[in-house]
Scaffold this motif. Structure first.
Motif, short mmCIF file in Angstrom:
data_model
loop_
_atom_site.label_atom_id
_atom_site.label_comp_id
_atom_site.label_asym_id
_atom_site.label_seq_id
_atom_site.Cartn_x
_atom_site.Cartn_y
_atom_site.Cartn_z
N LYS A 53 0.81 -1.22 0.00
CA LYS A 53 0.00 0.00 0.00
C LYS A 53 0.85 1.28 0.00
CE LYS A 53 -3.89 2.10 2.46
NZ LYS A 53 -4.81 1.96 3.59
N TYR A 54 2.02 1.23 0.62
CA TYR A 54 2.81 2.45 0.77
C TYR A 54 4.14 2.41 0.01
CZ TYR A 54 -0.61 3.37 4.39
OH TYR A 54 -1.79 3.57 5.07
N ASN A 57 3.51 1.74 -3.87
CA ASN A 57 2.41 2.47 -4.49
C ASN A 57 2.73 3.96 -4.53
OD1 ASN A 57 -0.08 2.92 -5.62
ND2 ASN A 57 -1.16 2.94 -3.67
N GLN A 58 3.88 4.28 -5.10
CA GLN A 58 4.32 5.66 -5.20
C GLN A 58 4.22 6.09 -6.66
OE1 GLN A 58 7.86 6.52 -2.84
NE2 GLN A 58 7.64 4.54 -1.85
N PRO A 59 3.24 6.94 -6.98
CA PRO A 59 2.96 7.28 -8.38
C PRO A 59 4.07 8.03 -9.10
CG PRO A 59 1.70 8.68 -6.90
CD PRO A 59 2.37 7.64 -6.05
N ILE A 123 4.36 -7.09 -7.88
CA ILE A 123 3.51 -5.92 -8.12
C ILE A 123 4.05 -5.07 -9.28
CG2 ILE A 123 2.71 -3.74 -7.10
CD1 ILE A 123 2.60 -5.29 -4.39
N TRP A 124 5.35 -4.95 -9.39
CA TRP A 124 5.96 -4.13 -10.43
C TRP A 124 6.39 -4.95 -11.65
CZ3 TRP A 124 9.94 -0.75 -7.27
CH2 TRP A 124 9.24 0.20 -6.51
#
Length: 139
Positions: A53-54, A57-59, A123-124
């Motif tokens: 979540k943190y 999850n850095q746009p 995730i990436w």
């Protein structure tokens, strides 16, 4: 060309603090601190949520930033002498603070970053494949 910092017009340095700096709650203890304080970074389930979540999850990270960060993290994990605890140490002169006491002395700082690495590879995945297929001299 060079990969630029997401915020500054200078070279991007893939420091591992990029992963955990998002947990700094200095001067936001009553908002972000309360939210993050619900999670125990030593608890496996909570840690997975925190990372997904943190940390990941850095746009402002492009696929290139993500690859540079993962490669830096992989190198650190391969170094048996790398000081992962040092990343969580805050000098008393700095204006930083963690959301819970547990952050200051994690049970396994290396384990925390190992989990970051494992989850980031999932995730990436697409971004990492895209960046790996590019000519880095064009970055």
């Amino acid at each position: 060309m060079m990969l630029k910092d997401p915020f500054l017009n200078e070279l991007f340095v893939p420091d591992l603090m990029w992963f955990v700096g998002v947990f700094d709650v200095y001067d936001r203890e009553e908002s972000k601190g309360v939210e993050l304080g619900n999670y125990d970074p030593n608890d496996e389930t909570d840690r997975s949520v925190l990372i997904a979540k943190y940390c990941l999850n850095q746009p402002y990270f492009s696929h290139r930033h993500k690859l540079a960060l993962i490669e830096s993290l992989e190198a650190a994990l391969e170094d048996p002498n790398f000081d992962f605890q040092g990343i969580f140490e805050i000098d008393e002169c700095e204006a930083n603070s963690w959301p819970r006491e547990e952050w200051y002395l994690l049970e396994s700082p290396r384990g925390f970053f190992h989990d970051v690495y494992q989850l980031a590879k999932e995730i990436w995945k697409e971004d990492l494949l895209t960046a790996a297929s590019e000519d880095r001299s064009a970055w």
